[in-house]
Design an enzyme around this catalytic site. Structure first.
Site, mmCIF file in Angstrom:
data_model
loop_
_atom_site.group_PDB
_atom_site.id
_atom_site.type_symbol
_atom_site.label_atom_id
_atom_site.label_comp_id
_atom_site.label_asym_id
_atom_site.label_seq_id
_atom_site.Cartn_x
_atom_site.Cartn_y
_atom_site.Cartn_z
ATOM 1 N N MET A 1 8.293 2.066 -11.211
ATOM 2 C CA MET A 1 7.746 1.434 -10.173
ATOM 3 C C MET A 1 6.861 0.270 -9.875
ATOM 4 O O MET A 1 6.654 0.111 -8.729
ATOM 5 C CB MET A 1 6.454 2.956 -10.073
ATOM 6 N N TYR B 1 1.369 3.819 -0.332
ATOM 7 C CA TYR B 1 2.006 3.996 -1.169
ATOM 8 C C TYR B 1 2.808 2.821 -2.086
ATOM 9 O O TYR B 1 2.096 2.457 -2.288
ATOM 10 C CB TYR B 1 4.030 4.501 -0.861
ATOM 11 N N GLU B 2 3.915 4.187 -3.348
ATOM 12 C CA GLU B 2 3.792 2.414 -4.300
ATOM 13 C C GLU B 2 2.438 2.577 -5.151
ATOM 14 O O GLU B 2 2.106 2.014 -5.897
ATOM 15 C CB GLU B 2 3.981 0.923 -4.345
ATOM 16 N N GLY B 3 0.900 4.176 -5.164
ATOM 17 C CA GLY B 3 0.422 3.701 -5.605
ATOM 18 C C GLY B 3 -0.834 3.459 -4.155
ATOM 19 O O GLY B 3 -1.015 1.716 -3.819
ATOM 20 N N GLN C 1 -4.032 -0.105 -7.076
ATOM 21 C CA GLN C 1 -3.955 -1.092 -7.931
ATOM 22 C C GLN C 1 -5.301 -1.430 -8.884
ATOM 23 O O GLN C 1 -4.767 -2.586 -9.456
ATOM 24 C CB GLN C 1 -2.871 -2.140 -6.469
#
Lengths: 567, 567
Positions: free
Chosen positions: A290, A428-430, A435
């Site tokens: 990730m 997406y991806e957090g 973040q």
């Protein structure tokens, strides 16, 4: 105007802002000479421009669909994917022993930028394979590496990552998918996963799912999660796909954008899976995958912003409406407000791209030298590059529509598609909120040391620029000093106060880094001065209001009761 | 959670922020007692909530379509429109002598807010009729009024406005549609118009097109434009629709949003038209129609923002992810960053709604009293209400998606539809850039007098609040003082320097007005204090960076060459 890959700006940033020369000077990346880097960028740019970009609209109009339990791709995607696989672009950063090019992340990321701008929906497919390759390189057994890596690297097979479940999104630890040992070293995986990008595909011979699941008796939360390789077709020892595994895509989501990218609900019904890495250590392995994926998502934002900017600029140069200050019949580009928007768009894209490539250089340096300072720099910059790059992607795409007025709202122009497609990158991806919490939480666990070191560097850069550009250098220095003071206050705050100011803090940090990048650019090439002035004098000043929010902490937010929000 | 019309907030703002009592105290609007106002809001709220809101998703999924040259509306829109027409809502502000309710714009606008939040695509239809009614009231002959106004007011017929042509968007003066006198007092209208909202409709017996065209030998530019009434069916003297006129919708646009609202390309092929008002004075008449339409578009932004906020809030109260600072299993609303987003959304909606309703009160007061100060106030606030209300609409809808993470990107949740639908409001009825140029250009032609008078009022309000809320009052006072100084500098700038800073100036002005509105709210009800703090301490500070942009002028923008923008 069709998309044209921004090879010139990528080269310039690598050389003059991100310091790619340091990477090429390491023994590990000695082969990545300036000549090779140029050749890589030129060739990737050619494919992005000529082969991939023409597929973007068809992918939007003809969404991937599910037929008899299998995904049917958008028109042309098969040819586009084949060009990427055959060109070796899936394996650009993969290790040479498995067929990869072994190039630095800096170059791989520049290629991601161009492919994202060309067609985000298709670029997602190799992107996920790249993340899986990296996770396997770090955590898989030699046998698993030998079986999977050559096929993934060549693009014959592709990879997915399966984290999310309906009740477990940002809270990955809440997942319930089960892994039952079968006694032969394999496991039976059962459960439902959602939001699985390219969860099935007719472009490859096999789809390799990396699935997070729980072993019997595993601890609750993230400490009881293990990672499994669950292939669609179970390969034999020679790597020939054999029996169909008990898993399937049961439905596709109807999304705002990236219609060409199938987002699957995956059902695992006792599917055969192989443990990757240690039991209950799945989160660590998944984080490998990730972490760099986050940076890649950041440049997805930048890449789509570039495409949206190019499209809006072409419109602004062709469209004529009324007399402008420069001529009676000039293009709308010459109206002050249109030029303001386009100048801001270009300044933002340059800054966000610089942050992402600087992060990539830090990753490469950490790998090449093992120096923990580079590691800390990369860790600090990753959430900034992800969240800021994708925020800018959304904002630039929005401005691109605005430049075009009514035409921007009509789907045929493509402006709306950029805005729809890029919107997911902030999620997406957090999500970008996650973040920012990572930045002020985990990444400040060092007391802010990595942040202060970076601020020191920005200030040294401003000092060096003071003779040539005293006013701009002064403003960057002042802004970075304000950031330093806010960071000192931040690290003294309780965690939830930090979280309350996390998003504005991240943006303020990105503002300072953007000013720094443009200052470096203007020093290297005075033709870059005009855009540097736009960034530093018009955009950078917003850091002050952002840092004011950071100082507010959480109390004022919790004073707002749910009934106040209901209006 | 389904949409619930924000009757409580509308009432509160009318009473405590916008000063609606002054309107009700005028002889012209003496009937608009608090009791009547309450009844109007309650009944419109009921229809918006129960009848109109349920149509919103079907309108998105089943776009209006063109069949055999006629528009077929989305499912349920016929019933929804009938409820609006039969309830008298089309004629809410129309004169009683033609069947209208004759109510103040302030109340009509509050109703627009609720209907826009319920279903923007359908609300557009009566909105355009309302603009046409107003233009006819001001400019049409008595005969034309008698023929058209009763049918438009009752909703049996509907209206459109036809300005834009392919080469004439923001530059209306470039239009080419021709009007040839036929010798009998009528004209033959020929030309193509684009972006015609609800340009055809199966919901009404007749569609009345207001078309801008040029008479033979008319001067070039906006001084040679005349306005014509061009009905789809030519009415006889008793108002019965008769012969089909030579006009038709030739195609519909494929748009990012408002799919339920047919956006037509209209072809006029010698269609019979009647001059409205004087020859070559069409722009003035059209401006009557557009001016209040601009304000209505501003509350379209606010209304959709309200709906997006409600939907995101419901998600945030239902969804659980991880332990929050308030409890181990609380809703995501209790995470600081989620609460930050929702608090900002509510504070923004309240502020933008307050600005719009304050503008409406100024319009009503100007009409009721003839006082030019009220007229100047309305003129000043109109572009701010339009641009800021719609910017906030876009931003709040964007945040609404972000609150919901991955679910926000899935069309079924409706979050994406709000973002898609509201996006047009920042573009049509004059892009927000055009609004800002109107503010710093035409609306500052008085040397800033109207602006300074409003700033004085804000400062008097802040003085009055100083005892109770010293810090908040101080910040609003300081911000308005900064706005005053920037306004003084602005009115001394050449016009194109003003244009370069127009958009940031408008936003800074709205920030100050938002702070003022929240301060008034907190004075009236201390339960409103928490949101006032969010607005004044977290959002208002951005005025400083915005005003820094205003001071920059145009030079730095024109220093950026087109080749610098190409990257």
């Amino acid at each position: 105007m069709p998309y044209r890959a921004p090879v010139r700006d990528l080269r310039f940033i690598l050389e003059h802002v991100a310091g790619f020369a340091r990477v090429a000077a390491t023994p590990r990346f000695a082969e990545a000479t300036p000549e090779l880097a140029d050749a890589i960028l030129a060739e990737a740019g050619r494919i992005a421009t000529d082969v991939i970009a023409p597929l973007n609209r068809a992918g939007d109009l003809n969404a991937a669909r599910l037929e008899n339990g299998a995904v049917v791709s958008s028109p042309g995607f098969a040819e586009g994917y084949r060009a990427l696989a055959e060109g070796g672009w899936v394996g650009i950063a993969a290790r040479p022993e498995h067929g990869g090019m072994g190039l630095p992340i800096s170059l791989a990321l520049a290629v991601d930028d161009m492919l994202s701008g060309a067609c985000l929906a298709l670029q997602l497919k190799p992107l996920l394979s790249k993340g899986q390759i990296e996770a396997l390189e770090h955590h898989a057994s030699d046998a698993m590496k030998a079986l999977y890596l050559p096929k993934l690297t060549s693009g014959e097979w592709s990879g997915t990552m399966n984290l999310t479940e309906p009740q477990a999104g940002s809270d990955v630890g809440a997942l319930r998918t089960k892994a039952e040992p079968l006694g032969d070293g394999t496991h039976a995986i059962s459960g439902q996963k959602i939001f699985i990008t390219w969860g099935d595909s007719d472009l490859v011979a096999n789809v390799c799912h990396m699935v997070l699941a729980r072993l019997p008796g595993a601890p609750e939360g993230t400490k009881g999660i293990s990672l499994f390789m669950v292939p669609k077709f179970i390969p034999d020892a020679e790597g020939r796909p054999g029996a169909r595994n008990s898993l399937r895509a049961v439905s596709l989501e109807h999304k705002l954008g990236i219609h060409g990218s199938p987002t699957c609900v995956m059902e695992y019904d006792g599917a055969k899976g192989w443990l990757v890495g240690e039991a209950n250590k799945g989160m660590a392995a998944m984080f490998t995958m990730m972490n760099n994926a986050r940076l890649s998502v950041g440049v997805q934002g930048v890449g789509v912003a570039e495409a949206a900017l190019q499209q809006a600029l072409a419109h602004a140069m062709e469209r004529h409406q009324g007399a402008t200050p420069l001529s009676a019949g000039g293009p709308i580009l010459d109206h002050a407000d249109v030029r303001r928007m386009l100048a801001a768009m270009r300044a933002e894209v340059f800054a966000a791209r610089s942050i992402a490539l600087s992060c990539a250089v830090a990753i490469d340096m950490a790998r090449a030298t093992g120096n923990p300072d580079w590691q800390a720099r990369a860790a600090l910059l990753t959430p900034i590059a992800k969240a800021h790059g994708t925020d800018i992607g959304c904002e630039v795409a929005h401005l691109g529509m605005q430049v075009q007025g009514g035409m921007g709202y009509i789907e045929e122009t493509g402006a709306a598609q950029f805005a729809r497609d890029v919107r997911i990158t902030a999620i997406y991806e957090g999500t970008n909120g996650i973040q920012a919490m990572d930045l002020v939480g985990r990444k400040m666990a060092d007391g802010g040391e990595a942040a202060f070191r970076l601020i020191d560097e920005v200030q040294r850069g401003a000092e060096a620029a003071r003779t040539r550009y005293p006013d701009l250098a002064g403003e960057v220095w002042q802004a970075s000093e304000a950031l330093r003071e806010a960071t000192e206050a931040l690290v003294a705050q309780p965690l939830n106060d930090r979280f309350a100011g996390a998003v504005p803090y991240l943006r303020a940090f990105a503002r300072v880094l953007g000013g720094d990048a443009h200052l470096k650019a203007a020093l290297a090439d005075s033709d870059r001065l005009a855009l540097a002035r736009v960034m530093i004098r018009r955009i950078l000043p917003e850091h002050a209001a952002l840092l004011a929010q950071v100082r507010e902490g959480a109390e004022g937010l919790y004073a707002v009761r749910p009934e106040d929000l209901a209006g």
